[in-house]
Design a protein around this motif. Sequence first.
Motif, PDB file in Angstrom:
ATOM      1  N   PRO A 160      -7.436  -3.656  17.583  1.00 58.52           N
ATOM      2  CA  PRO A 160      -7.313  -5.017  17.047  1.00 58.52           C
ATOM      3  C   PRO A 160      -8.524  -5.344  16.175  1.00 58.52           C
ATOM      4  CG  PRO A 160      -6.723  -4.966  19.361  1.00 58.52           C
ATOM      5  CD  PRO A 160      -7.285  -3.604  19.049  1.00 58.52           C
ATOM      6  N   GLY A 161      -8.278  -5.841  14.985  1.00 61.94           N
ATOM      7  CA  GLY A 161      -9.343  -6.063  14.017  1.00 61.94           C
ATOM      8  C   GLY A 161      -9.586  -4.870  13.121  1.00 61.94           C
ATOM      9  N   GLY A 162      -8.925  -3.747  13.412  1.00 63.54           N
ATOM     10  CA  GLY A 162      -9.075  -2.542  12.605  1.00 63.54           C
ATOM     11  C   GLY A 162      -8.330  -2.645  11.284  1.00 63.54           C
ATOM     12  N   GLN A 163      -8.692  -1.777  10.365  1.00 71.15           N
ATOM     13  CA  GLN A 163      -8.182  -1.852   9.003  1.00 71.15           C
ATOM     14  C   GLN A 163      -7.513  -0.549   8.606  1.00 71.15           C
ATOM     15  OE1 GLN A 163     -11.253  -2.628   6.129  1.00 71.15           O
ATOM     16  NE2 GLN A 163      -9.851  -3.073   4.477  1.00 71.15           N
ATOM     17  N   LEU A 164      -6.358  -0.671   7.963  1.00 74.13           N
ATOM     18  CA  LEU A 164      -5.649   0.445   7.340  1.00 74.13           C
ATOM     19  C   LEU A 164      -5.928   0.429   5.844  1.00 74.13           C
ATOM     20  CD1 LEU A 164      -3.379   2.706   7.305  1.00 74.13           C
ATOM     21  CD2 LEU A 164      -1.778   0.818   6.849  1.00 74.13           C
ATOM     22  N   LEU A 165      -6.236   1.610   5.283  1.00 77.04           N
ATOM     23  CA  LEU A 165      -6.482   1.747   3.852  1.00 77.04           C
ATOM     24  C   LEU A 165      -5.619   2.888   3.321  1.00 77.04           C
ATOM     25  CD1 LEU A 165     -10.303   1.450   4.251  1.00 77.04           C
ATOM     26  CD2 LEU A 165      -8.987  -0.107   2.810  1.00 77.04           C
ATOM     27  N   SER A 217       6.632  -3.325  -3.290  1.00 75.49           N
ATOM     28  CA  SER A 217       7.530  -2.788  -2.257  1.00 75.49           C
ATOM     29  C   SER A 217       6.741  -2.177  -1.113  1.00 75.49           C
ATOM     30  CB  SER A 217       8.465  -1.746  -2.865  1.00 75.49           C
ATOM     31  OG  SER A 217       9.280  -2.316  -3.867  1.00 75.49           O
ATOM     32  N   LEU A 218       5.691  -1.444  -1.433  1.00 71.45           N
ATOM     33  CA  LEU A 218       4.880  -0.849  -0.374  1.00 71.45           C
ATOM     34  C   LEU A 218       4.148  -1.922   0.420  1.00 71.45           C
ATOM     35  CD1 LEU A 218       3.850   1.585   1.122  1.00 71.45           C
ATOM     36  CD2 LEU A 218       2.073   1.868  -0.622  1.00 71.45           C
ATOM     37  N   GLN A 219       3.678  -2.956  -0.244  1.00 71.62           N
ATOM     38  CA  GLN A 219       3.014  -4.038   0.473  1.00 71.62           C
ATOM     39  C   GLN A 219       3.976  -4.681   1.481  1.00 71.62           C
ATOM     40  OE1 GLN A 219       1.693  -7.365  -1.901  1.00 71.62           O
ATOM     41  NE2 GLN A 219       0.217  -8.015  -0.357  1.00 71.62           N
ATOM     42  N   ARG A 220       5.210  -4.895   1.078  1.00 74.28           N
ATOM     43  CA  ARG A 220       6.200  -5.482   1.997  1.00 74.28           C
ATOM     44  C   ARG A 220       6.468  -4.545   3.174  1.00 74.28           C
ATOM     45  NH1 ARG A 220       8.558  -7.196  -2.963  1.00 74.28           N
ATOM     46  NH2 ARG A 220       9.970  -5.398  -2.975  1.00 74.28           N
ATOM     47  N   LEU A 221       6.526  -3.242   2.897  1.00 74.15           N
ATOM     48  CA  LEU A 221       6.763  -2.272   3.968  1.00 74.15           C
ATOM     49  C   LEU A 221       5.610  -2.276   4.966  1.00 74.15           C
ATOM     50  CD1 LEU A 221       8.528  -0.002   5.115  1.00 74.15           C
ATOM     51  CD2 LEU A 221       7.294   1.606   3.629  1.00 74.15           C
ATOM     52  N   ILE A 222       4.389  -2.326   4.471  1.00 78.47           N
ATOM     53  CA  ILE A 222       3.218  -2.369   5.354  1.00 78.47           C
ATOM     54  C   ILE A 222       3.261  -3.623   6.228  1.00 78.47           C
ATOM     55  CG2 ILE A 222       0.697  -2.537   5.417  1.00 78.47           C
ATOM     56  CD1 ILE A 222       0.711  -0.938   2.738  1.00 78.47           C
ATOM     57  N   SER A 224       5.879  -5.295   7.101  1.00 75.96           N
ATOM     58  CA  SER A 224       7.019  -5.239   8.024  1.00 75.96           C
ATOM     59  C   SER A 224       6.732  -4.400   9.259  1.00 75.96           C
ATOM     60  CB  SER A 224       8.258  -4.682   7.308  1.00 75.96           C
ATOM     61  OG  SER A 224       8.144  -3.277   7.101  1.00 75.96           O
ATOM     62  N   THR A 225       5.707  -3.546   9.200  1.00 72.70           N
ATOM     63  CA  THR A 225       5.378  -2.705  10.350  1.00 72.70           C
ATOM     64  C   THR A 225       4.275  -3.306  11.211  1.00 72.70           C
ATOM     65  OG1 THR A 225       3.908  -1.372   8.927  1.00 72.70           O
ATOM     66  CG2 THR A 225       6.153  -0.570   9.254  1.00 72.70           C
ATOM     67  N   GLY A 226       3.910  -4.551  10.931  1.00 73.99           N
ATOM     68  CA  GLY A 226       3.014  -5.277  11.818  1.00 73.99           C
ATOM     69  C   GLY A 226       1.667  -5.651  11.246  1.00 73.99           C
ATOM     70  N   PHE A 227       1.302  -5.117  10.104  1.00 73.67           N
ATOM     71  CA  PHE A 227      -0.022  -5.396   9.543  1.00 73.67           C
ATOM     72  C   PHE A 227      -0.090  -6.797   8.943  1.00 73.67           C
ATOM     73  CE2 PHE A 227       0.081  -0.785   9.677  1.00 73.67           C
ATOM     74  CZ  PHE A 227      -1.180  -0.483  10.159  1.00 73.67           C
ATOM     75  N   ASP A 228      -1.276  -7.371   8.981  1.00 74.00           N
ATOM     76  CA  ASP A 228      -1.504  -8.727   8.506  1.00 74.00           C
ATOM     77  C   ASP A 228      -2.547  -8.693   7.389  1.00 74.00           C
ATOM     78  OD1 ASP A 228      -1.316 -11.442   8.317  1.00 74.00           O
ATOM     79  OD2 ASP A 228      -1.903 -11.850  10.396  1.00 74.00           O
ATOM     80  N   HIS A 229      -2.634  -9.805   6.649  1.00 75.74           N
ATOM     81  CA  HIS A 229      -3.589  -9.931   5.550  1.00 75.74           C
ATOM     82  C   HIS A 229      -3.525  -8.723   4.615  1.00 75.74           C
ATOM     83  CE1 HIS A 229      -5.109 -13.085   8.164  1.00 75.74           C
ATOM     84  NE2 HIS A 229      -5.857 -13.539   7.153  1.00 75.74           N
ATOM     85  N   CYS A 230      -2.322  -8.358   4.228  1.00 73.22           N
ATOM     86  CA  CYS A 230      -2.117  -7.191   3.369  1.00 73.22           C
ATOM     87  C   CYS A 230      -2.378  -7.548   1.913  1.00 73.22           C
ATOM     88  CB  CYS A 230      -0.693  -6.661   3.519  1.00 73.22           C
ATOM     89  SG  CYS A 230      -0.305  -6.129   5.208  1.00 73.22           S
ATOM     90  N   ASP A 231      -2.960  -6.608   1.212  1.00 74.36           N
ATOM     91  CA  ASP A 231      -3.268  -6.816  -0.203  1.00 74.36           C
ATOM     92  C   ASP A 231      -3.307  -5.455  -0.880  1.00 74.36           C
ATOM     93  OD1 ASP A 231      -3.825  -8.134  -2.530  1.00 74.36           O
ATOM     94  OD2 ASP A 231      -5.786  -8.902  -1.901  1.00 74.36           O
ATOM     95  N   HIS A 243      -4.037   0.009  -1.089  1.00 75.54           N
ATOM     96  CA  HIS A 243      -3.465  -1.005  -0.200  1.00 75.54           C
ATOM     97  C   HIS A 243      -4.324  -1.118   1.062  1.00 75.54           C
ATOM     98  CE1 HIS A 243       0.619  -1.665  -1.988  1.00 75.54           C
ATOM     99  NE2 HIS A 243       0.265  -0.555  -2.607  1.00 75.54           N
ATOM    100  N   LYS A 244      -4.432  -2.342   1.549  1.00 77.66           N
ATOM    101  CA  LYS A 244      -5.134  -2.541   2.815  1.00 77.66           C
ATOM    102  C   LYS A 244      -4.354  -3.518   3.693  1.00 77.66           C
ATOM    103  CE  LYS A 244      -8.195  -6.372   1.520  1.00 77.66           C
ATOM    104  NZ  LYS A 244      -9.581  -6.871   1.523  1.00 77.66           N
ATOM    105  N   GLY A 245      -4.521  -3.365   4.982  1.00 80.85           N
ATOM    106  CA  GLY A 245      -3.913  -4.274   5.939  1.00 80.85           C
ATOM    107  C   GLY A 245      -4.698  -4.229   7.237  1.00 80.85           C
TER     108      GLY A 245
END
Length: 248
Positions: A160-165, A217-222, A224-231, A243-245
Amino acid sequence: MNRKETTHFGFQEIPIEEKAHKVAEVFHSVASRYDLMNDLMSFGMHRLWKRFLIELGGIRPGMKILDVASGTGDLARSFSDLIGNNGHIILADINSSMLTQGRERLINLGKVENPSYVQANAECLPFPANYFDRVTIAFGLRNVTRKEVALRSMYQVLKPGGQLLILEFSKPASWLTPLYDVYSFQLLPRLGKLVTGDADSYRYLVESIRRHPDQESLQRLIQSTGFDHCDFYNLSHGIVALHKGYKY
């Protein structure tokens, strides 16, 4: 009669269970010349794109990082310096040839303290839940058979609080598209043939980029899989996007 589920491999439609094997063949073929081809076909720009990911990631000493589709270890080399001896970086790749190249490269650079190496499928990452501070994947997501499954797996192993790049080829600006198409479809396979003896693998590379979701489209997919504050951030006029989330 049940219709067999298919997916794309470049511009081909193939049975879904065959994609991982066919992608593996591509990277087994090009592993030994992979870094050279990256420099040639991007004119060295891939190093700047990866540097942007590293800077945006806010990597700090002591962090645990998972680099999915780690390839020859470009990101891991920089992460290793930033996280220090108390941190841990795991290089994960489904392809044994690429993982071997990455391991040998980091050992030759003296990176032996904090890297680990795991052959793993991005769709079922074999790590504890809520474990990593960062999960990264550079130029690998488009090769994954079921992207939404892989993204959920990455979400699960993040704290929780971790970041995907995610760094990936994307849709360039419209004014650039004609020139980009000529370069991609006509010049890249010839360059691949000249340098690696394998034009087909680089033809697949180009086709896989065209079949990959565009930025929105990729931002929406990210999301939809649970990530927040996506950009996302367009690099080189959208040829590549970062992309980050976050997991909350």
